[in-house]
Design a protein around this motif. Structure first.
Motif, PDB file in Angstrom:
ATOM      1  N   ALA A  53       0.493  -1.134  -0.148  1.00  0.00           N
ATOM      2  CA  ALA A  53      -0.043  -0.298  -0.480  1.00  0.00           C
ATOM      3  C   ALA A  53       0.816   1.067   0.390  1.00  0.00           C
ATOM      4  O   ALA A  53       0.282   1.996  -0.894  1.00  0.00           O
ATOM      5  CB  ALA A  53      -0.963  -0.213   1.216  1.00  0.00           C
ATOM      6  N   TYR A  54       2.321   1.400   0.617  1.00  0.00           N
ATOM      7  CA  TYR A  54       2.524   2.505   0.889  1.00  0.00           C
ATOM      8  C   TYR A  54       3.037   2.449  -0.827  1.00  0.00           C
ATOM      9  O   TYR A  54       3.466   3.840  -0.985  1.00  0.00           O
ATOM     10  CB  TYR A  54       4.036   1.981   1.259  1.00  0.00           C
ATOM     11  N   HIS A  55       4.119   1.812  -1.468  1.00  0.00           N
ATOM     12  CA  HIS A  55       4.779   1.787  -2.202  1.00  0.00           C
ATOM     13  C   HIS A  55       3.350   2.823  -3.718  1.00  0.00           C
ATOM     14  O   HIS A  55       3.856   2.847  -4.708  1.00  0.00           O
ATOM     15  CB  HIS A  55       5.167   0.900  -3.625  1.00  0.00           C
ATOM     16  N   ALA A  56       2.268   2.445  -3.372  1.00  0.00           N
ATOM     17  CA  ALA A  56       1.559   2.621  -4.376  1.00  0.00           C
ATOM     18  C   ALA A  56       0.388   3.817  -3.875  1.00  0.00           C
ATOM     19  O   ALA A  56      -0.646   4.038  -5.109  1.00  0.00           O
ATOM     20  CB  ALA A  56       0.272   1.343  -4.004  1.00  0.00           C
ATOM     21  N   SER A  58      -0.527   7.452  -2.298  1.00  0.00           N
ATOM     22  CA  SER A  58      -0.569   9.102  -3.149  1.00  0.00           C
ATOM     23  C   SER A  58       0.809   9.861  -1.349  1.00  0.00           C
ATOM     24  O   SER A  58       0.778   8.751  -0.750  1.00  0.00           O
ATOM     25  CB  SER A  58      -1.586   9.987  -2.704  1.00  0.00           C
ATOM     26  N   PHE A  59       1.209  10.822  -1.794  1.00  0.00           N
ATOM     27  CA  PHE A  59       2.534  11.342  -1.004  1.00  0.00           C
ATOM     28  C   PHE A  59       1.842  11.036   0.657  1.00  0.00           C
ATOM     29  O   PHE A  59       2.197  11.054   1.879  1.00  0.00           O
ATOM     30  CB  PHE A  59       2.717  12.623  -1.039  1.00  0.00           C
ATOM     31  N   ASP A  60       0.256  11.765   0.873  1.00  0.00           N
ATOM     32  CA  ASP A  60      -0.074  12.066   2.155  1.00  0.00           C
ATOM     33  C   ASP A  60      -0.345  11.128   2.275  1.00  0.00           C
ATOM     34  O   ASP A  60      -0.382  10.665   3.670  1.00  0.00           O
ATOM     35  CB  ASP A  60      -1.474  13.350   1.868  1.00  0.00           C
ATOM     36  N   GLU A  61      -0.949   9.660   2.067  1.00  0.00           N
ATOM     37  CA  GLU A  61      -1.587   8.159   2.272  1.00  0.00           C
ATOM     38  C   GLU A  61       0.045   7.671   2.951  1.00  0.00           C
ATOM     39  O   GLU A  61      -0.107   6.840   4.018  1.00  0.00           O
ATOM     40  CB  GLU A  61      -1.823   7.529   1.030  1.00  0.00           C
ATOM     41  N   ALA A  62       1.251   7.872   1.896  1.00  0.00           N
ATOM     42  CA  ALA A  62       2.142   7.482   2.220  1.00  0.00           C
ATOM     43  C   ALA A  62       2.851   7.805   3.695  1.00  0.00           C
ATOM     44  O   ALA A  62       2.904   6.849   4.922  1.00  0.00           O
ATOM     45  CB  ALA A  62       2.994   7.582   1.464  1.00  0.00           C
ATOM     46  N   GLN A  63       2.297   9.416   3.502  1.00  0.00           N
ATOM     47  CA  GLN A  63       3.066  10.001   5.307  1.00  0.00           C
ATOM     48  C   GLN A  63       2.184   8.862   6.464  1.00  0.00           C
ATOM     49  O   GLN A  63       2.817   9.618   7.528  1.00  0.00           O
ATOM     50  CB  GLN A  63       2.955  10.687   5.196  1.00  0.00           C
ATOM     51  N   ALA A  64       1.061   9.045   6.321  1.00  0.00           N
ATOM     52  CA  ALA A  64      -0.133   8.243   7.450  1.00  0.00           C
ATOM     53  C   ALA A  64       0.586   7.113   7.505  1.00  0.00           C
ATOM     54  O   ALA A  64       0.409   6.208   8.534  1.00  0.00           O
ATOM     55  CB  ALA A  64      -1.100   9.125   6.886  1.00  0.00           C
ATOM     56  N   MET A  65       0.825   5.963   6.876  1.00  0.00           N
ATOM     57  CA  MET A  65       1.313   4.786   6.792  1.00  0.00           C
ATOM     58  C   MET A  65       2.901   4.762   7.716  1.00  0.00           C
ATOM     59  O   MET A  65       3.176   3.932   8.256  1.00  0.00           O
ATOM     60  CB  MET A  65       1.523   4.185   6.072  1.00  0.00           C
ATOM     61  N   LEU A  66       3.774   5.924   7.419  1.00  0.00           N
ATOM     62  CA  LEU A  66       4.936   5.293   8.610  1.00  0.00           C
ATOM     63  C   LEU A  66       5.046   5.187   9.497  1.00  0.00           C
ATOM     64  O   LEU A  66       6.125   4.513   9.832  1.00  0.00           O
ATOM     65  CB  LEU A  66       5.362   6.820   8.040  1.00  0.00           C
ATOM     66  N   PRO A  67       3.492   5.563  10.690  1.00  0.00           N
ATOM     67  CA  PRO A  67       3.895   4.915  12.122  1.00  0.00           C
ATOM     68  C   PRO A  67       3.861   3.043  11.765  1.00  0.00           C
ATOM     69  O   PRO A  67       4.525   2.710  12.574  1.00  0.00           O
ATOM     70  CB  PRO A  67       2.855   5.542  12.534  1.00  0.00           C
ATOM     71  N   HIS A  68       3.748   2.756  11.108  1.00  0.00           N
ATOM     72  CA  HIS A  68       3.721   1.379  10.532  1.00  0.00           C
ATOM     73  C   HIS A  68       5.050   0.744  10.641  1.00  0.00           C
ATOM     74  O   HIS A  68       6.015  -0.229  10.211  1.00  0.00           O
ATOM     75  CB  HIS A  68       2.701   0.368  10.027  1.00  0.00           C
ATOM     76  N   PRO A  85       6.708 -12.991  -4.392  1.00  0.00           N
ATOM     77  CA  PRO A  85       6.820 -12.253  -6.147  1.00  0.00           C
ATOM     78  C   PRO A  85       6.160 -11.673  -6.527  1.00  0.00           C
ATOM     79  O   PRO A  85       5.136 -11.973  -6.399  1.00  0.00           O
ATOM     80  CB  PRO A  85       7.864 -14.278  -6.913  1.00  0.00           C
ATOM     81  N   ASN A  86       6.549 -10.501  -7.144  1.00  0.00           N
ATOM     82  CA  ASN A  86       6.069  -9.798  -8.016  1.00  0.00           C
ATOM     83  C   ASN A  86       4.962  -9.040  -7.391  1.00  0.00           C
ATOM     84  O   ASN A  86       3.568  -8.863  -7.808  1.00  0.00           O
ATOM     85  CB  ASN A  86       5.744 -10.322  -9.455  1.00  0.00           C
ATOM     86  N   TYR A  87       5.084  -8.758  -5.926  1.00  0.00           N
ATOM     87  CA  TYR A  87       3.458  -8.434  -5.530  1.00  0.00           C
ATOM     88  C   TYR A  87       4.115  -6.917  -5.094  1.00  0.00           C
ATOM     89  O   TYR A  87       2.291  -6.196  -5.054  1.00  0.00           O
ATOM     90  CB  TYR A  87       3.818  -9.019  -4.264  1.00  0.00           C
ATOM     91  N   VAL A  88       4.728  -6.596  -5.173  1.00  0.00           N
ATOM     92  CA  VAL A  88       4.778  -4.688  -4.988  1.00  0.00           C
ATOM     93  C   VAL A  88       4.386  -4.451  -6.397  1.00  0.00           C
ATOM     94  O   VAL A  88       5.573  -4.477  -7.012  1.00  0.00           O
ATOM     95  CB  VAL A  88       5.681  -4.347  -3.959  1.00  0.00           C
ATOM     96  N   GLN A  89       3.588  -2.878  -6.608  1.00  0.00           N
ATOM     97  CA  GLN A  89       3.328  -2.311  -7.710  1.00  0.00           C
ATOM     98  C   GLN A  89       3.541  -1.025  -7.441  1.00  0.00           C
ATOM     99  O   GLN A  89       2.747  -0.421  -6.240  1.00  0.00           O
ATOM    100  CB  GLN A  89       1.940  -2.665  -8.593  1.00  0.00           C
ATOM    101  N   SER A  90       3.793  -0.264  -8.022  1.00  0.00           N
ATOM    102  CA  SER A  90       4.252   1.163  -7.913  1.00  0.00           C
ATOM    103  C   SER A  90       4.104   1.771  -8.721  1.00  0.00           C
ATOM    104  O   SER A  90       5.182   1.522 -10.050  1.00  0.00           O
ATOM    105  CB  SER A  90       5.502   1.622  -6.827  1.00  0.00           C
ATOM    106  N   PRO A  91       3.534   2.968  -9.604  1.00  0.00           N
ATOM    107  CA  PRO A  91       3.853   4.173 -10.710  1.00  0.00           C
ATOM    108  C   PRO A  91       5.503   4.571 -10.495  1.00  0.00           C
ATOM    109  O   PRO A  91       5.686   4.727 -11.813  1.00  0.00           O
ATOM    110  CB  PRO A  91       3.155   5.122 -10.811  1.00  0.00           C
ATOM    111  N   LEU A  92       6.033   4.308 -10.185  1.00  0.00           N
ATOM    112  CA  LEU A  92       7.306   4.819  -9.520  1.00  0.00           C
ATOM    113  C   LEU A  92       8.933   3.386  -9.939  1.00  0.00           C
ATOM    114  O   LEU A  92       9.547   3.578 -10.442  1.00  0.00           O
ATOM    115  CB  LEU A  92       8.448   4.785  -8.232  1.00  0.00           C
ATOM    116  N   PHE A  93       8.180   2.119 -10.135  1.00  0.00           N
ATOM    117  CA  PHE A  93       9.263   0.973 -10.397  1.00  0.00           C
ATOM    118  C   PHE A  93       8.560   0.803 -11.771  1.00  0.00           C
ATOM    119  O   PHE A  93       6.970   0.498 -12.749  1.00  0.00           O
ATOM    120  CB  PHE A  93       8.205  -0.475  -9.556  1.00  0.00           C
TER     121      PHE A  93
END
Length: 129
Positions: A53-56, A58-68, A85-93
């Motif tokens: 979820a972090y890698h998919a 938005s910036f605000d959503e990712a910031q909210a997940m950082l405590p985990h 395998p191939n589990y994490v997808q991101s617009p940056l990959f």
């Protein structure tokens, strides 16, 4: 009946090919956690779902997940306990990345089981990757 049997055999023959899309590292491999040269520290996550979820997110959503997540120093050693395998997808990959379950074996977080991105590792010198 013949077509059903043929379809089952064809499906069965395709199963080993799916297994070939395996991770680059496997259970028991010893690794060193190290991200990119620009920012070599590694985020280790409490669940693979949050890693994904972090890698998919938005910036605000990712910031909210950082405590985990816990930030570990580059060079932290770990042992692989699982891989998806191939589990994490991101617009940056350009292609999906593996999710690795690891046990940290050095540093302040020693003994913790967490999840890391497959690209955030290097083989431990002297061990097979």
């Amino acid at each position: 009946m013949y077509r059903v049997a043929l379809a089952l055999v064809c499906g069965w023959l395709l199963l080993p090919q799916v297994a070939l899309a395996d991770c680059k590292v496997h259970r028991g491999d010893r690794i060193v956690l190290y991200s990119t040269t620009d920012d070599p520290s590694v985020l280790v996550w409490d669940s693979r779902a949050r890693l994904r979820a972090y890698h998919a997110a938005s910036f605000d959503e990712a910031q909210a997940m950082l405590p985990h997540a816990i930030l570990v120093s580059p060079g932290t050693r770990a042992t692989v306990i699982s891989c998806v395998p191939n589990y994490v997808q991101s617009p940056l990959f350009t292609q999906p990345a593996d999710a690795l379950g690891v046990v940290i074996t050095s540093g302040a977080q020693r003994g913790l089981s967490r999840w890391v991105l497959g690209s955030d590792l290097r083989p431990l010198p002297g061990s097979k990757p």
